[in-house]
Design a protein around this motif. Structure first.
Motif, mmCIF file in Angstrom:
data_model
loop_
_atom_site.group_PDB
_atom_site.id
_atom_site.type_symbol
_atom_site.label_atom_id
_atom_site.label_comp_id
_atom_site.label_asym_id
_atom_site.label_seq_id
_atom_site.Cartn_x
_atom_site.Cartn_y
_atom_site.Cartn_z
ATOM 1 N N MET A 126 0.642 -1.344 0.032
ATOM 2 C CA MET A 126 -0.217 -0.077 -0.077
ATOM 3 C C MET A 126 0.996 1.352 0.081
ATOM 4 S SD MET A 126 -3.250 -0.806 2.461
ATOM 5 C CE MET A 126 -2.272 -2.326 3.478
ATOM 6 N N ASN A 127 1.888 1.407 -0.814
ATOM 7 C CA ASN A 127 2.412 2.536 -1.453
ATOM 8 C C ASN A 127 3.651 2.809 -0.002
ATOM 9 O OD1 ASN A 127 1.376 2.834 -3.600
ATOM 10 N ND2 ASN A 127 -0.123 4.268 -2.570
ATOM 11 N N SER A 128 3.843 2.086 0.888
ATOM 12 C CA SER A 128 4.711 2.290 2.018
ATOM 13 C C SER A 128 5.644 1.006 2.419
ATOM 14 C CB SER A 128 3.786 2.808 3.061
ATOM 15 O OG SER A 128 4.618 2.947 4.175
ATOM 16 N N GLN A 129 6.735 1.284 2.778
ATOM 17 C CA GLN A 129 7.441 0.332 3.592
ATOM 18 C C GLN A 129 7.388 0.259 5.205
ATOM 19 O OE1 GLN A 129 11.787 1.235 2.456
ATOM 20 N NE2 GLN A 129 11.599 -0.421 1.070
ATOM 21 N N SER A 130 6.405 0.837 5.876
ATOM 22 C CA SER A 130 6.410 1.136 7.041
ATOM 23 C C SER A 130 5.933 -0.240 7.885
ATOM 24 C CB SER A 130 5.393 2.349 7.545
ATOM 25 O OG SER A 130 6.016 3.486 7.550
ATOM 26 N N THR A 131 6.320 -0.766 8.909
ATOM 27 C CA THR A 131 5.800 -1.780 9.425
ATOM 28 C C THR A 131 4.504 -1.566 10.122
ATOM 29 O OG1 THR A 131 8.039 -2.363 9.752
ATOM 30 C CG2 THR A 131 6.624 -3.727 10.881
ATOM 31 N N ARG A 136 0.295 -7.004 10.525
ATOM 32 C CA ARG A 136 1.503 -7.830 10.272
ATOM 33 C C ARG A 136 1.734 -7.803 8.613
ATOM 34 N NH1 ARG A 136 -1.303 -13.007 13.009
ATOM 35 N NH2 ARG A 136 -1.127 -12.195 15.128
ATOM 36 N N ILE A 137 1.826 -6.523 8.264
ATOM 37 C CA ILE A 137 2.212 -6.242 6.942
ATOM 38 C C ILE A 137 3.449 -5.000 6.902
ATOM 39 C CG2 ILE A 137 -0.035 -6.979 5.788
ATOM 40 C CD1 ILE A 137 -0.615 -3.817 5.654
ATOM 41 N N GLY A 138 3.914 -4.976 5.721
ATOM 42 C CA GLY A 138 5.126 -3.855 5.491
ATOM 43 C C GLY A 138 6.209 -4.252 5.971
ATOM 44 N N GLY A 139 7.085 -3.114 6.109
ATOM 45 C CA GLY A 139 8.471 -3.337 6.650
ATOM 46 C C GLY A 139 9.025 -4.840 6.312
#
Lengths: 334, 248
Positions: A126-131, A136-139
């Motif tokens: 969703m356009n982001s690397q944030s955790t 439990r998604i991203g990062g």
């Protein structure tokens, strides 16, 4: 290749400047708690300010470099060393392959950011690397770093240039650039109690005169029930003149809500998208980094300023960061 | 025509407030404005968040500090800049029609391990579990807003006959897809989370799909119905969902 995690630290996650565009789907923004330190760290290594970086909390990680890397660590005063030699914060550092960076306790402040030139080789969700820990998604695999994780790095032109430049000299285990961010710029989180400026919230007038006065003069302590979602504060309880029911609406980073028991909560990076408690105040954007560097047990005092002044300070901060970026680019060119 | 106020939330967010009460007119206006911004890109506007009676607009103050229509060196306050833009958009929307929201049917397997509180909800309302299911599936629900958790819809329209207070002590782990009742509200937990709602069933549908272009299955303004399914149907639908792993 990449960076191998030997010890994870207390809570080390990948964060960028946030996940935007999906709050209407109930997806929280997340992102760095101290966006000032995060942005500076990226600027120092030649990245876009919004690149994902490691956010560490109170106790930092131990990281083995399996390739040469250009890094910068910005934020709270963490003890940091590479193969036993002390490493300065707020400066670009060229780290030699095979060395181990140990980041220990945080002496002053609460969080720091490790940016690496080129950024981490991680997909955007969703356009982001944030955790986004709860979903439990991203990062890095949607979670905090653990022992044994390997973070792959992307290519960086800046790193290659520096490596070429320093090729003739030996630089085991690292070289710190002779210049960095001035103390004046990075001293924002010192002092006790810390003063945090706010603008009045939509329901400020609903509170009793006594509560309004308390809120703007008395110290409030950050309790241990504080995290990336929000800071629960302890201090004189705040009462409303009448308790009208509110319907939920959007809330944002720095919104101060007061639930029925009267103890304020400051919403932070991992806040929910909406809330239904009365909003007594809003922390001004340029003071959010101070709050992000405040740890449980520390005290803060709120002071109110006008909305106009807050917005002017916002523009001024953006201008300063732009100037800072220009200065760093010209330094790097030397 | 509905009046509105523009209220600063922070330096980079403002609230368009249409009122204090949840009414069909205000909901319609909220949807109309939110839909406009999902369909049109406006320079400097980052995102909008619709709620019961408000639409919150997140914007880049630097973009709106530029003085475009005044011949002076003084920058305008970003809030004034964006208010001018929003007032123009809002007045142009006065007469526009907003299409109705989607109709979404949520299949639910009621009772048993999926709905451990169905009996309690029935008992507290002097009904049989079958009657609770009947009332729940016969309701017409409207998504007033999304919030609290990714993909969580605040639904209006539940019958008072099955209203039940929250549990005294919240559960630590509620599985994704659980359908619950809390007071006058009903809703579906999109991800595993703690919570105090009375659980009456579970849906095999994924309400939060992080890799889908529209991560929340339900959107503000959608009309929702619940449909009772058997355990076998639940398992079958769950397997079909797992087979379609594109968006999970």
């Amino acid at each position: 290749m990449g960076i191998r995690v030997i010890r994870s630290g207390l809570l080390t996650t990948i964060q960028d400047l946030g996940r935007f565009g999906f709050q209407k789907d109930g997806v929280i923004v997340s992102g760095a708690m101290d966006q000032f330190a995060h942005r500076i760290a990226n600027i120092l290594v030649g990245n876009e300010e919004s690149e994902g970086a490691l956010e560490m909390t109170l106790i930092g990680p131990t990281l083995a470099f399996e390739e040469d890397a250009l890094i910068a660590i910005c934020g709270g005063e963490f003890e940091a060393s590479i193969d036993g030699q002390g490493v300065p914060l707020w400066r670009p550092i060229l780290v030699k392959q095979g060395s181990v960076l140990t980041i220990g306790h945080c002496r002053v402040g609460c969080r720091a950011y490790l940016a690496v030139a080129g950024g981490f080789h991680l997909p955007k969700v969703m356009n982001s690397q944030s955790t986004y820990l709860l979903a439990r998604i991203g990062g890095f695999q949607g979670r905090a770093l653990q022992k044994g994780d390997v973070l792959l790095l992307r290519e960086s032109g800046r790193k290659l240039e520096l490596l070429r430049f320093y090729k003739k000299k030996t630089f085991l285990p690292f070289i710190a650039m002779s210049w960095g961010i001035s103390f004046e710029l990075r001293a924002y989180f010192y002092g006790s109690p810390k003063t945090v400026r706010v603008i009045r919230g939509a329901q400020f007038a609903d509170f009793t005169t006594q509560s309004q006065e308390c809120f703007l003069t008395q110290p409030y302590e950050v309790t241990p029930q504080s995290n990336r979602m929000g800071y629960r504060l302890d201090g004189p309880p705040l009462e409303r003149k009448r308790s009208t029911e509110m319907v939920s609406e959007a809330v944002t980073f720095g919104t101060i809500q007061v639930p029925a028991e009267g103890k304020p909560i400051v919403l932070m990076a991992d806040r929910q998208t909406t809330g239904g408690y009365p909003k007594i105040a809003q922390v001004i954007a340029v003071d959010l980094p101070i709050l992000a560097q405040t740890r449980p047990g520390e005290r803060i005092v709120f002071r109110d300023i006008s909305f106009e002044e807050a917005q002017r300070l916002y523009l001024q901060r953006e201008f300063e960061l732009k100037q800072c970026k220009k200065a760093i680019i010209s330094k790097m060119g030397e | 025509m509905l009046s509105y106020e523009l209220i600063p939330l922070s330096e980079n967010a403002l609230v368009i407030k249409f009122g204090e009460q949840i009414t069909p007119n205000i909901h319609q206006r909220v949807r109309q404005v939110a839909t406009y911004f999902t369909e049109h890109h406006v320079e400097g506007i980052i995102e909008v968040v619709p709620a019961y009676t408000t639409v919150t607009v997140y914007y880049d103050p630097v973009q709106f500090a530029k003085n475009t229509n005044r011949k002076s060196d003084i920058e305008v306050l970003p809030f004034e800049g964006i208010c001018t833009v929003l007032k123009n958009i809002l007045s142009s929307l006065e007469s526009a029609n907003t299409p109705q929201g989607n109709e979404v049917v949520i299949p639910v397997c009621y009772g048993g391990e999926f709905g451990p509180d169905l009996e309690e909800v029935a008992r507290k309302n002097q009904l049989t579990p079958e009657e609770v299911i009947d009332i729940h599936t016969n309701g017409h629900y409207l998504v007033y807003m999304i919030g609290f958790a990714p993909g969580f819809a605040y639904l209006g329209g539940m019958s008072e006959k099955i209203a039940t207070p929250r549990k005294n002590s919240p559960r630590l782990h509620i599985p994704a897809g659980s359908v619950g009742i809390a007071g006058m509200q009903t809703g579906v937990y999109p991800i595993e989370s703690p919570g105090g709602w009375q659980l009456i069933g579970r849906t095999p549908l994924q309400l939060f799909r992080p890799h889908h272009p529209q991560p929340s299955l339900l959107q503000t303004g959608d009309r929702v119905r619940f449909q009772a399914i058997t355990r076998e149907e639940y398992k079958q639908l769950q397997e079909e969902n797992n087979g379609d792993s594109r968006y999970s």
